[in-house]
Design an enzyme around this catalytic site. Structure first.
Site, PDB file in Angstrom:
ATOM      1  N   TYR A 142       0.870  -1.300  -0.146  1.00  0.00           N
ATOM      2  CA  TYR A 142      -0.191   0.119  -0.043  1.00  0.00           C
ATOM      3  C   TYR A 142       0.808   1.319   0.065  1.00  0.00           C
ATOM      4  O   TYR A 142       0.422   2.130  -0.685  1.00  0.00           O
ATOM      5  CB  TYR A 142      -1.067   0.051   1.263  1.00  0.00           C
ATOM      6  CG  TYR A 142      -2.205  -0.632   1.002  1.00  0.00           C
ATOM      7  CD1 TYR A 142      -2.462  -2.039   0.867  1.00  0.00           C
ATOM      8  CD2 TYR A 142      -3.572   0.072   1.262  1.00  0.00           C
ATOM      9  CE1 TYR A 142      -3.493  -2.627   0.622  1.00  0.00           C
ATOM     10  CE2 TYR A 142      -4.747  -0.663   1.193  1.00  0.00           C
ATOM     11  CZ  TYR A 142      -4.661  -2.130   0.873  1.00  0.00           C
ATOM     12  OH  TYR A 142      -5.899  -2.594   0.859  1.00  0.00           O
ATOM     13  N   LYS A 189       3.289 -15.481   2.981  1.00  0.00           N
ATOM     14  CA  LYS A 189       3.460 -16.332   1.665  1.00  0.00           C
ATOM     15  C   LYS A 189       4.982 -16.362   1.693  1.00  0.00           C
ATOM     16  O   LYS A 189       5.758 -15.861   0.617  1.00  0.00           O
ATOM     17  CB  LYS A 189       2.988 -15.565   0.659  1.00  0.00           C
ATOM     18  CG  LYS A 189       3.292 -16.042  -0.704  1.00  0.00           C
ATOM     19  CD  LYS A 189       2.005 -17.079  -0.811  1.00  0.00           C
ATOM     20  CE  LYS A 189       2.042 -17.954  -1.954  1.00  0.00           C
ATOM     21  NZ  LYS A 189       1.430 -19.167  -2.265  1.00  0.00           N
ATOM     22  N   ASP A 221      -2.531 -18.147   1.107  1.00  0.00           N
ATOM     23  CA  ASP A 221      -3.604 -18.848   0.278  1.00  0.00           C
ATOM     24  C   ASP A 221      -4.409 -20.012   0.976  1.00  0.00           C
ATOM     25  O   ASP A 221      -5.662 -20.269   0.671  1.00  0.00           O
ATOM     26  CB  ASP A 221      -3.190 -19.593  -1.042  1.00  0.00           C
ATOM     27  CG  ASP A 221      -1.680 -20.264  -0.808  1.00  0.00           C
ATOM     28  OD1 ASP A 221      -1.279 -20.135   0.317  1.00  0.00           O
ATOM     29  OD2 ASP A 221      -1.108 -20.792  -1.915  1.00  0.00           O
ATOM     30  N   ASP A 245      -6.130  -7.040   4.102  1.00  0.00           N
ATOM     31  CA  ASP A 245      -7.506  -6.259   3.495  1.00  0.00           C
ATOM     32  C   ASP A 245      -8.503  -7.250   2.954  1.00  0.00           C
ATOM     33  O   ASP A 245      -9.649  -7.417   3.339  1.00  0.00           O
ATOM     34  CB  ASP A 245      -6.888  -5.501   2.390  1.00  0.00           C
ATOM     35  CG  ASP A 245      -7.885  -4.624   1.732  1.00  0.00           C
ATOM     36  OD1 ASP A 245      -9.147  -4.399   2.112  1.00  0.00           O
ATOM     37  OD2 ASP A 245      -8.171  -4.866   0.497  1.00  0.00           O
ATOM     38  N   ASP A 249     -12.332  -9.157   4.534  1.00  0.00           N
ATOM     39  CA  ASP A 249     -13.582  -8.891   3.703  1.00  0.00           C
ATOM     40  C   ASP A 249     -14.102 -10.203   3.715  1.00  0.00           C
ATOM     41  O   ASP A 249     -15.424 -10.630   3.948  1.00  0.00           O
ATOM     42  CB  ASP A 249     -13.669  -8.489   2.122  1.00  0.00           C
ATOM     43  CG  ASP A 249     -13.734  -7.129   2.011  1.00  0.00           C
ATOM     44  OD1 ASP A 249     -13.278  -6.376   3.148  1.00  0.00           O
ATOM     45  OD2 ASP A 249     -13.954  -6.752   1.281  1.00  0.00           O
TER      46      ASP A 249
HETATM   47  C1  IPM Z   1     -10.301  -1.188   4.174  1.00  0.00           C
HETATM   48  C2  IPM Z   1     -10.688  -0.574   2.812  1.00  0.00           C
HETATM   49  C3  IPM Z   1      -9.266   0.196   2.346  1.00  0.00           C
HETATM   50  C4  IPM Z   1      -8.167  -0.389   2.265  1.00  0.00           C
HETATM   51  C5  IPM Z   1      -9.732   1.158   0.950  1.00  0.00           C
HETATM   52  C6  IPM Z   1     -10.997   1.911   0.852  1.00  0.00           C
HETATM   53  C7  IPM Z   1      -8.644   2.103   0.706  1.00  0.00           C
HETATM   54  O1  IPM Z   1     -10.704  -1.439   1.533  1.00  0.00           O
HETATM   55  O2  IPM Z   1     -10.337  -0.354   5.086  1.00  0.00           O
HETATM   56  O3  IPM Z   1     -10.276  -2.274   4.111  1.00  0.00           O
HETATM   57  O4  IPM Z   1      -8.126  -1.198   1.217  1.00  0.00           O
HETATM   58  O5  IPM Z   1      -7.733  -0.645   3.167  1.00  0.00           O
HETATM   59 MN    MN Z   2     -10.880  -3.578   2.537  1.00  0.00          MN
END
Ligand code: IPM
Ligand code: MN
Length: 353
Positions: A142, A189, A221, A245, A249
């Site tokens: 990032y 990884k 993975d 990240d 999710d």
């Molecule tokens: C999160 C979001 C952010 C990230 C984006 C909006 C930049 O997806 O907080 O997980 O990737 O960190």
């Molecule tokens: Mn995210």
């Protein structure tokens, strides 16, 4: 106690969900005799529109002076579809993380007994899941050097980590594991990436300081797979920025809705509390977004930033009650039952606190 909280509503559904978290926080403050002063500030696309940058200096000053930051969401579709936009709302989020030194993103994943069947995963797989990701938040791909070469035909994003960056994140992981079931998983990884080998080597060297913690080392993975197969086999997981990240999710699917998962970002200066979901532009202004992730983030704020466990528990209890009684927004409403509006859920929580 008296608190000064920076309020960064942001874009999309941010202002709507933040509104409900403010209502619930104010009600808790009243009940437990605290005084909250809210300091609203601009961030994201709305800050670009107003002052040309997504994380204005003035907002940073307000955050630095605050006891905590409560954050909604940022992002706007007009930027998503324009890869060449010179300024993007997400840059504000990254700059905020960097300037506030928020190197650790704490993302718990748990199930709600009344919502187990909302998850697309089988009940017997997810029951009892209670895990926490500690995602490194201010390093890695990032923040590495990025750019284009060869007249734009080649692009690169460098992934860089220092041992010190890994150590400070891992330290939080070990400490958290000590307060829980003493199990820590280092996600990397290391079979391919040099940064991952540095992660693994650093965490291995720290094991002797935490003899009670059992550490496992797993490739990202494989974790992605086991996370949906046997999520309840994990407790604390530490990982670098991009892996964290993606996996967080994925993990939100276990709880049944992204609209439920809170998070905290902690580090060198003021801590920040935010839902893990994004700005959900399609729902903006419709009063249909689920405010619970933001409200549960406020609960994390009471507990972790202010040390107020009873206040946090009171919020969690009333949220659980709303879920049990079906006072839920459309993402959670079952077929044929009423879907409540964002503000109705907030009102109900305040009345039932
Ligand atoms: C999160 C979001 C952010 C990230 C984006 C909006 C930049 O997806 O907080 O997980 O990737 O960190
Ligand atoms: Mn995210």
């Amino acid at each position: 106690m008296k608190f000064n909280i920076a309020l960064l509503a942001g874009d999309g559904i941010g202002p709507e969900v933040i509104n409900e978290a403010v209502k619930v926080s104010d009600a808790i403050a009243k009940k437990f005799n605290h005084e909250i002063t809210w300091a609203p500030a601009l961030t994201g696309a709305c800050a670009i529109d107003a002052v040309g940058v997504p994380y204005p200096d003035e907002t940073h000053e307000i955050c630095m002076k605050a006891d905590a930051v409560l954050f909604g969401a940022i992002g706007h579709p007009k930027y998503d579809n324009d890869p060449s936009a010179p300024v993007r709302p997400e840059q504000g989020l990254l700059l905020m993380r960097k300037k506030l030194g928020l190197f650790a993103n704490v993302r718990p994943t748990f199930t709600f007994p009344s919502l187990i069947d909302n998850s697309p995963l089988k009940r017997e797989r997810i029951e009892g899941t209670d895990l926490v990701f500690l995602r490194e938040l201010t390093g890695g791909i990032y923040f590495g050097e990025k750019g284009r070469k060869d007249d734009g035909e080649t692009a690169f994003d460098n992934c860089v980590y220092t041992r010190a960056e890994v150590q400070r994140l891992a330290k939080k992981g070990f400490e958290l594991a000590m307060t829980r079931s003493k199990k820590l998983c280092c996600v990397d990884k290391a079979n391919v990436l040099e940064t991952s080998r540095l992660w693994r080597e650093t965490v291995q060297a720290m094991e002797k300081d935490y003899p009670e913690v059992t550490v496992s080392y797993e490739f990202v993975d494989a974790v992605a797979m086991r996370l949906v197969q046997w999520p309840n086999s994990y407790d604390v997981l530490i990982t670098e920025n991009l892996f964290g990240d993606i996996l967080t999710d994925e993990a939100s699917v276990i709880s049944g809705s992204m609209g439920l998962m809170p998070s905290a970002s902690v580090g060198e200066h003021t801590s920040l509390y935010e839902p893990i979901h994004g700005s959900y532009p399609q729902a903006t202004g419709l009063n249909i977004a689920n405010p619970l992730a933001t409200i549960l983030s406020a609960a994390m704020m009471f507990e972790d930033a202010f040390g107020l466990k009873d206040e946090a528990e009171a919020i969690r209890a009333v949220v659980n009650k709303s879920l049990e009684q079906g006072v839920v927004t459309e993402d959670l409403a079952t077929k044929g039952s009423k879907a409540y509006k964002t503000s109705e859920v907030g009102d109900w929580l305040v009345e039932n606190l």
